[in-house]
Scaffold this motif. Structure first.
Motif, short mmCIF file in Angstrom:
data_model
loop_
_atom_site.label_atom_id
_atom_site.label_comp_id
_atom_site.label_asym_id
_atom_site.label_seq_id
_atom_site.Cartn_x
_atom_site.Cartn_y
_atom_site.Cartn_z
N VAL A 70 -13.41 -17.81 -28.46
CA VAL A 70 -12.34 -17.73 -27.46
C VAL A 70 -12.93 -17.73 -26.06
N PHE A 71 -13.93 -16.91 -25.82
CA PHE A 71 -14.55 -16.84 -24.49
C PHE A 71 -15.19 -18.18 -24.12
N ASP A 72 -15.82 -18.83 -25.09
CA ASP A 72 -16.45 -20.13 -24.82
C ASP A 72 -15.40 -21.19 -24.45
N VAL A 73 -14.29 -21.23 -25.17
CA VAL A 73 -13.27 -22.24 -24.91
C VAL A 73 -12.59 -21.99 -23.57
N VAL A 74 -12.36 -20.73 -23.24
CA VAL A 74 -11.77 -20.41 -21.93
C VAL A 74 -12.71 -20.83 -20.82
N GLU A 75 -13.99 -20.59 -20.98
CA GLU A 75 -14.97 -20.99 -19.98
C GLU A 75 -14.98 -22.51 -19.81
N HIS A 76 -14.92 -23.23 -20.93
CA HIS A 76 -14.89 -24.69 -20.87
C HIS A 76 -13.63 -25.18 -20.18
N ALA A 77 -12.51 -24.52 -20.45
CA ALA A 77 -11.24 -24.91 -19.83
C ALA A 77 -11.30 -24.76 -18.32
N VAL A 78 -11.88 -23.67 -17.87
CA VAL A 78 -12.01 -23.44 -16.42
C VAL A 78 -12.95 -24.47 -15.80
N GLN A 79 -14.04 -24.76 -16.48
CA GLN A 79 -14.96 -25.78 -15.96
C GLN A 79 -14.29 -27.15 -15.89
N HIS A 80 -13.42 -27.44 -16.84
CA HIS A 80 -12.78 -28.75 -16.91
C HIS A 80 -11.74 -28.94 -15.82
N PHE A 81 -10.87 -27.95 -15.64
CA PHE A 81 -9.77 -28.08 -14.69
C PHE A 81 -9.93 -27.25 -13.42
N GLY A 82 -10.93 -26.39 -13.40
CA GLY A 82 -11.21 -25.64 -12.17
C GLY A 82 -10.53 -24.29 -12.05
N ARG A 83 -9.47 -24.06 -12.85
CA ARG A 83 -8.74 -22.80 -12.73
C ARG A 83 -7.79 -22.67 -13.93
N LEU A 84 -7.16 -21.53 -14.03
CA LEU A 84 -6.08 -21.29 -14.99
C LEU A 84 -4.92 -20.65 -14.25
N ASP A 85 -3.71 -21.03 -14.58
CA ASP A 85 -2.53 -20.45 -13.93
C ASP A 85 -1.58 -19.78 -14.91
N ILE A 86 -1.35 -20.43 -16.03
CA ILE A 86 -0.40 -19.91 -17.02
C ILE A 86 -1.10 -19.89 -18.38
N VAL A 87 -1.15 -18.72 -18.98
CA VAL A 87 -1.79 -18.55 -20.28
C VAL A 87 -0.71 -18.16 -21.29
N VAL A 88 -0.60 -18.92 -22.36
CA VAL A 88 0.43 -18.67 -23.37
C VAL A 88 -0.23 -18.32 -24.69
N ASN A 89 -0.16 -17.05 -25.06
CA ASN A 89 -0.68 -16.60 -26.35
C ASN A 89 0.39 -16.84 -27.40
N ASN A 90 0.33 -18.00 -28.01
CA ASN A 90 1.36 -18.44 -28.94
C ASN A 90 0.87 -18.50 -30.38
#
Length: 284
Positions: A70-90
């Motif tokens: 989970v931590f690795d994928v979140v880090e990759h997501a931030v690197q890819h798009f630069g930020r996070l705004d809305i997180v949906v735990n679905n």
């Protein structure tokens, strides 16, 4: 309701994005012009969205019960798009069965997916959201968190745990400009039930199972996931989102009925409750 100024450039992180409500949320976010990181165990069903929106859709394979992943994928997501705004735990699953029937492994698996998975994602994204001073975490709960129901006791337990954690998270994160909303959907036509896992049935509960089957056969009011997605888009566009949001008339009515019943019970036992407390000095 007013939309945030940065609405056009929002970045979503959605777990369980490949099917059901998660897929509907993903499609709605993309239709709004936002960017999406769609996480799921199997991301193949997201191939069509990646093909249509190659610059705005990132599919990431993820098992939310794996904290390190989970931590690795979140880090990759931030690197890819630069930020996070809305997180949906679905991401979630349903283990059906009477409480007595659950094995230890089954009980832990239910909590691992529905509670700990959301906890790991919340922990992974909070440092990013805190640093940027903004963000909105949506915890997808359930009508099952309003009360315990026969044959879904461990599912309810996982959602009760999710909501208790999320209330605390909301209070802790508010000082950093991070918002948290617990979304409580009613019935939607997803594969939650068709993909559910069941305990080994104890025959002593067969009469109750038969009665439940009759109730469910006569009382289905499930809706299109698209309607839930439309509500979620209104939620994230709000400048002042609520801590809780009910989705659907059925769950709305059930929430009020359960709340009234509890208040009546508490009032009926008020004398006993108040007599159980009397302040005294601390023991020496």
């Amino acid at each position: 309701m007013t939309a945030p100024e940065s609405a056009a450039s929002r970045v979503w992180f959605i777990t369980g994005a490949s099917r059901g409500l998660g897929r509907a949320f993903t499609e709605a976010a993309l239709s709004a012009g936002d960017r999406v990181v769609g996480a799921a165990r199997d991301v193949a069903p997201l191939d069509d969205l990646v093909a249509r929106h190659p610059d705005r859709m990132l599919a990431s394979s993820l098992d939310v019960t794996d904290r390190a992943a989970v931590f690795d994928v979140v880090e990759h997501a931030v690197q890819h798009f630069g930020r996070l705004d809305i997180v949906v735990n679905n991401a979630g699953a349903l283990f059906a069965g009477m409480v007595e029937e659950f094995t230890e492994a089954e009980a832990r698996a239910q909590l691992d997916i529905n509670f700990f998975g959301a906890l790991w994602v919340s922990q992974a994204v909070l440092p990013r959201l805190r640093a940027q001073g903004s963000g909105h975490v949506l915890q997808i709960s359930s009508i099952g968190a309003l009360g315990g129901f026969p044959s879904t006791g461990l599912y309810s337990a996982s959602k009760f745990a999710l909501e208790g954690m999320s209330e605390a998270l909301a209070a802790e994160a508010a000082q950093f400009g991070v918002k948290v909303t617990i979304v409580q959907p009613g019935g939607y036509w997803t594969d939650l039930y068709t993909s559910s896992r069941a305990t080994s049935p104890n025959p002593v509960y067969d009469p109750l199972r038969e009665e439940l089957a009759k109730q469910w056969a006569d009382g289905s009011v499930d809706s299109e996931p698209r309607l839930a997605a439309e509500a979620v888009m209104k939620l994230v566009d709000s400048a002042d989102p609520p801590l809780r949001l009910l989705l659907g008339s059925m769950v709305y009515d059930v929430a009020f009925a359960i709340s009234r019943q509890r208040m009546e019970t508490w009032a009926g036992w008020e004398e006993v409750s108040r007599a159980a407390e009397k302040a005294v000095p601390a023991p020496s």
